[in-house]
Structures are given as structure tokens and as C-alpha cells.
Design a protein around this motif. Structure first.
Motif, PDB file in Angstrom:
ATOM      1  N   LEU A  54      83.546   5.218  23.126  1.00 48.09           N
ATOM      2  CA  LEU A  54      82.494   4.768  22.215  1.00 48.09           C
ATOM      3  C   LEU A  54      82.485   3.242  22.124  1.00 48.09           C
ATOM      4  O   LEU A  54      81.422   2.606  22.196  1.00 48.09           O
ATOM      5  CB  LEU A  54      82.695   5.392  20.837  1.00 48.09           C
ATOM      6  CG  LEU A  54      81.565   5.167  19.814  1.00 48.09           C
ATOM      7  CD1 LEU A  54      81.371   6.395  18.935  1.00 48.09           C
ATOM      8  CD2 LEU A  54      81.858   3.956  18.926  1.00 48.09           C
TER       9      LEU A  54
ATOM     10  N   PHE B 146      77.941  12.093  23.862  1.00 51.58           N
ATOM     11  CA  PHE B 146      78.926  12.168  22.776  1.00 51.58           C
ATOM     12  C   PHE B 146      78.596  13.326  21.834  1.00 51.58           C
ATOM     13  O   PHE B 146      79.503  13.960  21.284  1.00 51.58           O
ATOM     14  CB  PHE B 146      78.959  10.850  21.993  1.00 51.58           C
ATOM     15  CG  PHE B 146      79.872   9.819  22.588  1.00 51.58           C
ATOM     16  CD1 PHE B 146      81.242   9.916  22.436  1.00 51.58           C
ATOM     17  CD2 PHE B 146      79.360   8.752  23.320  1.00 51.58           C
ATOM     18  CE1 PHE B 146      82.091   8.962  22.979  1.00 51.58           C
ATOM     19  CE2 PHE B 146      80.194   7.798  23.874  1.00 51.58           C
ATOM     20  CZ  PHE B 146      81.570   7.898  23.708  1.00 51.58           C
ATOM     21  N   GLY B 147      77.310  13.584  21.644  1.00 54.93           N
ATOM     22  CA  GLY B 147      76.920  14.725  20.813  1.00 54.93           C
ATOM     23  C   GLY B 147      77.369  16.037  21.419  1.00 54.93           C
ATOM     24  O   GLY B 147      77.871  16.928  20.713  1.00 54.93           O
TER      25      GLY B 147
ATOM     26  N   THR C 288      79.718  10.188  16.477  1.00 58.19           N
ATOM     27  CA  THR C 288      78.601   9.891  17.380  1.00 58.19           C
ATOM     28  C   THR C 288      77.511   9.046  16.728  1.00 58.19           C
ATOM     29  O   THR C 288      76.943   8.150  17.379  1.00 58.19           O
ATOM     30  CB  THR C 288      78.007  11.197  17.936  1.00 58.19           C
ATOM     31  OG1 THR C 288      79.018  11.890  18.689  1.00 58.19           O
ATOM     32  CG2 THR C 288      76.815  10.918  18.844  1.00 58.19           C
TER      33      THR C 288
END
Length: 726
Positions: A152, A639-640, A647
Motif C-alpha cells: 500500500l 487490495f479490495g 484499502t
């Protein structure tokens, strides 16, 4: 594709590149090949080898390219080429800075997790067994793992680097354009404007008088003259026929001279038949026949030129001013209350005007534009079908299911490796090569007035096509093809399925990028194909110097196809940079090799077809931000799918990108649409020769056959007195 096939593809591509590079070093040193490898230098009157021995180090071209300055590129190939190298440098910088963080940080996080084993049922990096790279991607990270924090943060890092370097590049290109526009040299297009959508003339008034009186009343001190655009269709046809016979005459005289030198004192005069394609009809002496044809066509051309100038004026004109400040001001001003009357814009370079588009009316241009957009949309949609089928070949399992009779063949190790390594990528590259000409035709059909603008428009269409069809099409197509039955049973799995399909296609794109930079740039450097074509034409077809020059003339860098191809690589590498960081070195090699090899080609080979002073940069910047947005949305979705609780932290990224794009556009874009008056006000080193500037815009078909033909000049003067149409 298994790991052996991937290495086979990479290794053979590298060997091909080395062979082509050595071939270039050998062939470019031969005197007879100089026109193929150094045409730009030859056309500028420079020595091909810069005064050095042709037996120098085979890698010396690299040193020359690396040591060359931006000013060297501008001197040899113009501002547009220098701007293209700013684009290459910017993307290279983005990938290098991203890789310096992503590779040492993300690869250990991925390699030390065991998500592949736990998620092997659903996720693999390749369309097959490719465990070596599975452990180097996000496919090896467990769902909801705290290790996803590193990925991330990396997503933010790539975005910030892109913002920083693209901002610096925008400022640099803006300065390059400003320096070019404020040059003390006289450029004809800076003293002219293009006026379209002229209203109907009043009774008893000529089009020329209408334009002159209108601009004289507004700019009485600096207005010089106007050139009303005419319908040149018939005169162009006669002129093209005349030029064709001149070439034939030159060829016939060369053949006759060659036969005289070979032994016969008088030589053998060439003959031809006057019928269809020279295959039937009366046999005549070629030189006498062509001379007679040229004499008749000259008379016909001069008569048609006078008719065209007097009777075929259309609803647009080029207007000339004695001050480039006035011309810049006129191009930026609103001249009529109604938007579809007296539309004024900066004049393009004389060499890049598309004359047939100048008289297309305002609302017709808008209608044409929307029709073209619909056609492009349909082209993209219908191309998805064959692109999707091509993507199916990335797995031999799908191929064997479709065509069972091929199973005994493709199961052989040697054939299997070659097919997996090259077939889908080569098929895709060849398939895409058919499209640019069609898109350029569509762009010109919109009514665009200049070649450079048409190329930019075609480049944009090609970019969206490649992203939607190649990147998204291959990703989605390969997944849907292999999971069609599953989707029929449960359509709700479509979104997570598409998200997980990203790492599944990483191998295809790794090989695609490698094939592009090793084989593609190897062929670019070696110029084997142009060399073969040149020598074949020289030996069997060319008889005159003009024909020889036509055979070796290299053309320009072909931005309409080169830029979209580069932007596709940018999109692919950005979108996979965090998911599969191992792709970043491939992107770095692609743009580093591209910078090095194309630097050599720009300095020595390609000849620019036009100069737009960097107007393509805003379009390049828009595509870079577009690729970044796609990357950010992709990561948000991925990411979801990984069910990472944090996220939503990524949601600001697309908003930041749109805001960054808006700020750049507001700060820089207007100076790329118009010439700033402070730049146009810079002093010229010589007084502009206005008549010479005016004549530089006259179409070739309306120029007198003899430059000092008094009768033709009198004709222009007579027309000027009666109505001054030119």
C-alpha cells in the motif's frame, strides 16, 4: 507459460539483439550503406562518420549518443524530437526511482510469505505453473495479511514519484517551447493566421476583398496581405500528372545515358507503349513522348491555375501580418459574435497544411468529430474479439482444448517452448501494426488542418485502443476464456475474478515487453529491412538520383505509432509495478535502450517531417496521468479483493491525480495552444521578407513551373488587381 519457456523467450530475444547490434556495427561502417545509417547527417551536408575512421569501435555509437546534448538533438531533429526524449527520460526516471524502493522492499515481503500454497487454487502469477515468479509477487501474500501495508505504501510512492518528475518535465518542455518561439529567426508561420468559416460575400464583392477589408479595418497598421484558399482538386491532379511525366523523362534520359556509356556510341533510346499500363498501344520513343506530354501539361496547368485563382475561391483564407506579435494576438482573439463565423487560429507550418480540410465548416467539423469517435469506439469494441482470442493462445492448454488435433504437435518440448515464448506476443504485435493508418485517416476526416495535429489525434486514439484492447483485453480475455463455465454458474464472481486475473497474466506482459525492447529495438538499430529494400531498389529499379534518394529517405520518427507503443509499456509496467515488481527492470531496460538507440537514430537517421514546437507534450502528459489513474484504480480494486481492511486509504490517490492534472493544465496548457505575446515580442535579427513568407504558403500546384516566368507573374498581378485572390 513455465519458467523454461520464459527463459527461452528472454534468452533468444537477447541473442537476437546482440546479433543485430553487431550487424549494425559492421554494416554501418561500409561506405555504400551510409545513406541508410546516416541520412540525416548527409542531408545537412555533414560527414557521415564525423570525420573519423569507419573502422572505429563497434560500440562508439553508444558513446556518441550518451555524450550528445539536448541542443544537439534540437539542431539535428528539432524541438519535437527533444520533447520526445524528455518523455523517455521522465518515464525512465519514474521507473528507476520506483524500482529503487519497490524491488528491495516488496520482493522480500513476497518471497518470505506462503500465500501461493494457501491460495494456489485461485491465484497464480502466470497462466500455468510459474511458481518461481509466484513467490515474487502479491500472489504470494495472504489475504488480509499485515504485509500488504508495504504494498500500500509502495502504491503511494510510485504516485508521488510520477507527480514530481512529470511536473519537472512539464516545466522543462515549457521552457524549450518558449525558447523556440522567441527565436530571433524568421519563421513564416509566426506571421500568418488561418481564418475559417468565412461568411457569404455580399453582391459585387470578391472573397479577397471581403477578407482584406475585414482585417484592414481591425489591424490597419500591420495587415499585409491575404491568401484565399481555393479548390485545387483539378489543378492538383494536373500537377501530379506533370510531375509523374517529369520523373519518367528523367528515368528515360538516365537509361539512354547509361546505354551510351556501355559501348554503343549513340546508345539505345528507350521506348514505351502508349496504351494501358504501357502494355499495349503504339510503340514510341520515350524521351520524345514524355517531352511532348510535359509541354502539353504545362500549358494545361497554367490555364487551370488562372481559372482556379479567379473562379474557385472557398470559405477560408490565410492572412499575413508584418508583426508576429499581431499574428499571435489575432490567433487568440474572438473576431465575431457568432462562434461559427470568422474562426481564427495560428497558421500551421506551410509543409504540414492539409489544404482539403481548411474549408470544412464549423458545425460540419463537430459532426465529423462525433462520427469519428463513434467509429473509433466500434473499432475498439470489435477488435476486442480477435484480441481476446489472441490472448487465449497464452496458454497451450486453451489451444489444445480448442484444437485437439494439435495436441501431439504442441506437446513436443521444442515446439511447446517456441509457441509459448513467441506466438501470442508476435501475433499481437503484427495485429496492432495494421491499425495506425486507419486511425490517421479517421483523424484527418475530422477536419483537422495540419499534419502534426492529425498525428497527435491519431496517437491518442491508438493509445486508448491499445490500453483497452491489449492491456485490459488480454487481461480480461484470457480469464473469461478459461472460466466461462464457472461464470455461467455464478456471475457474481466476475469482479474478484478479474482482479485476480492481473497476476495471472504477468508472464505474458513480461515476455511482451522483453520482445519489444530486444527484438524491436534491435531491428530499429540495425535497419536491416530498410537496408535490404534500398539495395534491391538501387540494383533493379532506381535509375536517377531522385529515385535513389526516394529509396533511402528514412522519414521521421513516426510519433503516431511510436508514442502509443511506449505509452502501452508505461501502462503495463505501472499497473504491475506493485503487483509484480519484477516487471520494473524490464520497463527500465525498455526505456533505457529506447533512449540510447533512438538518440542515435535522431542524430543520424530520421528527418523530421514537421515542427510543432513541443505541442505534443500536453498529450503525452495526459496519457502518463491516465496510465497512473488506471494503476491507482487497479490497485484499489486489487487490495479490495485481497480483503485488506485499510484499502480505503488508497481512495485519495485518484482524486490527487485528477487534481494534479487540473493544476498542470491550468498552469501550462494555454502556452501550448497559443504563442504568448511576451515571446512573440522578442526582437528579430533580420527584417522579415513578407513576400517570401507569403510565397512559402502557396501550394505547389499553384506555383509557376518556371520561378521567373514573367507571364505567370503577370497573371498573378492581373488577378491581384482584379480581385487579388492570392
Amino acid at each position: 507459460m513455465d519458467f523454461d519457456s520464459f527463459l527461452t523467450s528472454l534468452g533468444t530475444s537477447f541473442i537476437i539483439f546482440i546479433v543485430l547490434m553487431l550487424l549494425f556495427a559492421w554494416l554501418s561502417a561500409k561506405q555504400g550503406n551510409a545513406v541508410v545509417y546516416y541520412p540525416n547527417r548527409i542531408l545537412k551536408g555533414l560527414e557521415p562518420w564525423e570525420g573519423r575512421s569507419r573502422t572505429r569501435n563497434p560500440l562508439s555509437w553508444m558513446r556518441e549518443a550518451l555524450s550528445s546534448s539536448e541542443q544537439d538533438v534540437i539542431n539535428m531533429s528539432g524541438i519535437d524530437t527533444a520533447v520526445y526524449f524528455v518523455f523517455l527520460s521522465t518515464v525512465l526516471g519514474i521507473l528507476v526511482l520506483s524500482g529503487l524502493v519497490l524491488l528491495p522492499v516488496l520482493l522480500p515481503f513476497a518471497a518470505t510469505d506462503d500465500g501461493v500454497k494457501k491460495n494456489s487454487k485461485n491465484v497464480t502469477t502466470s497462466n500455468g505453473t510459474f511458481s518461481e515468479l509466484d513467490k515474487l509477487s502479491m500472489a504470494d501474500i495472504e489475504e488480509q495479511s499485515h504485509r500488504l501495508w508495504a504494498f500500500l505504501v509502495a502504491t503511494y510512492w510510485v504516485s508521488v514519484v510520477t507527480y514530481f518528475l512529470s511536473w519537472k518535465a512539464y516545466k522543462h518542455v515549457s521552457a524549450l517551447r518558449a525558447n523556440a518561439l522567441m527565436s530571433s529567426q524568421v519563421k513564416p508561420e509566426q506571421f500568418a493566421v488561418l481564418v475559417r468559416d468565412l461568411p457569404n460575400v455580399t453582391k459585387g464583392e470578391t472573397r479577397k476583398e471581403q477578407v482584406d477589408s475585414y482585417f484592414k479595418s481591425i489591424y490597419p497598421e500591420t495587415f499585409y496581405r491575404s491568401m484565399v484558399v481555393t479548390n485545387n482538386k483539378k489543378v492538383d491532379k494536373i500537377w501530379a500528372e506533370l510531375e509523374g511525366y517529369r520523373k519518367k523523362l528523367a528515368r528515360a534520359e538516365a537509361i539512354y545515358a547509361e546505354s551510351s556509356n556501355e559501348g554503343s556510341s549513340e546508345g539505345t533510346r528507350p521506348t514505351n507503349r502508349t496504351g494501358f499500363l504501357g502494355l499495349c498501344g503504339k510503340k514510341v520513343d520515350s524521351i520524345e513522348y514524355y517531352n511532348e506530354k510535359i509541354k502539353k501539361l504545362r500549358q494545361k496547368l497554367e490555364a487551370e491555375q488562372k481559372v482556379t485563382l479567379r473562379e474557385k475561391q472557398l470559405g477560408s483564407a490565410l492572412v499575413f501580418f508584418t508583426s508576429r506579435v499581431t499574428a499571435a494576438l489575432v490567433a487568440q482573439s474572438l473576431h465575431a459574435q457568432l462562434v461559427d463565423k470568422w474562426t481564427v487560429m495560428e497558421a500551421p507550418e506551410p509543409r504540414q497544411i492539409i489544404w482539403s480540410n481548411l474549408t470544412i465548416k464549423f458545425f460540419e467539423r463537430i459532426i465529423r468529430q462525433y462520427i469519428v469517435y463513434v467509429i473509433v469506439f466500434l473499432t475498439i469494441v470489435f477488435y476486442m474479439i480477435p484480441i481476446g482470442l489472441i490472448s487465449a493462445f497464452t496458454t497451450l492448454e486453451n489451444l489444445k482444448e480448442l484444437l485437439p488435433f494439435l495436441k501431439p504437435i504442441v506437446d513436443q518440448d521444442a515446439i511447446k517452448r517456441v509457441l509459448e515464448a513467441y506466438l501470442p506476443q508476435l501475433a499481437l504485435i503484427i495485429f496492432l501494426a495494421l491499425l495506425p493508418t486507419f486511425l490517421l485517416f479517421l483523424s484527418k476526416a475530422e477536419g483537422i488542418p495540419s499534419e502534426s495535429h492529425a498525428v497527435r489525434a491519431a496517437s491518442g486514439k491508438y493509445f486508448y485502443f491499445t490500453v483497452l484492447n491489449v492491456f485490459i483485453g488480454v487481461t480480461i480475455g484470457g480469464t473469461l476464456f478459461s472460466t466461462l463455465k464457472t461464470l455461467e454458474k455464478d456471475p457474481n464472481i466476475l469482479v474478484p475474478l478479474l482482479a485476480k486475473s492481473l497476476p495471472r497474466n504477468a508472464t505474458f506482459f513480461l515476455t511482451f515487453v522483453a520482445l519489444k525492447f530486444f527484438v524491436g529495438y534491435g531491428l530499429e538499430l540495425s535497419r536491416v529491412v530498410p537496408l535490404i529494400i534500398y539495395h534491391l531498389k538501387r540494383k533493379y529499379l532506381c535509375k536517377t538520383e531522385a529515385e535513389l534518394k526516394e529509396a533511402w529517405f528514412p522519414g521521421d520518427l513516426s510519433y503516431g505509432t511510436r508514442v502509443p507503443a511506449d505509452m502501452l509499456i508505461v501502462t503495463i509496467v505501472l499497473c504491475y509495478s506493485v503487483i509484480a515488481p519484477v516487471i520494473i527492470p524490464f520497463g527500465v531496460i525498455y526505456f533505457a535502450l529506447g533512449w540510447l538507440i533512438l538518440r542515435n537514430q535522431a542524430l543520424k537517421v530520421y528527418v523530421p517531417a514537421y515542427e510543432s514546437y513541443g505541442r505534443m507534450w500536453p498529450h503525452l502528459h495526459t496519457r502518463i496521468i491516465g496510465a497512473l489513474l488506471l494503476y491507482q484504480v487497479t490497485m484499489l480494486g486489487y487490495f479490495g479483493v485481497m480483503k485488506f481492511y485499510y484499502t480505503p486509504i488508497l481512495i485519495p490517490l485518484p482524486i490527487l491525480s485528477l487534481l494534479f492534472f487540473y493544476i498542470c493544465r491550468k498552469k501550462f496548457y494555454k502556452a501550448f495552444c497559443h504563442t504568448p505575446l511576451e515571446l512573440a515580442a522578442q526582437e528579430l535579427k533580420e527584417t522579415p521578407h513578407m513576400e517570401q513568407i507569403f510565397k512559402s504558403f502557396i501550394p505547389p500546384s499553384l506555383i509557376s513551373d518556371k520561378q521567373e516566368d514573367e507571364q505567370f507573374e503577370d497573371s498573378l498581378s492581373h488577378v491581384s488587381r482584379a480581385g487579388s485572390y492570392v
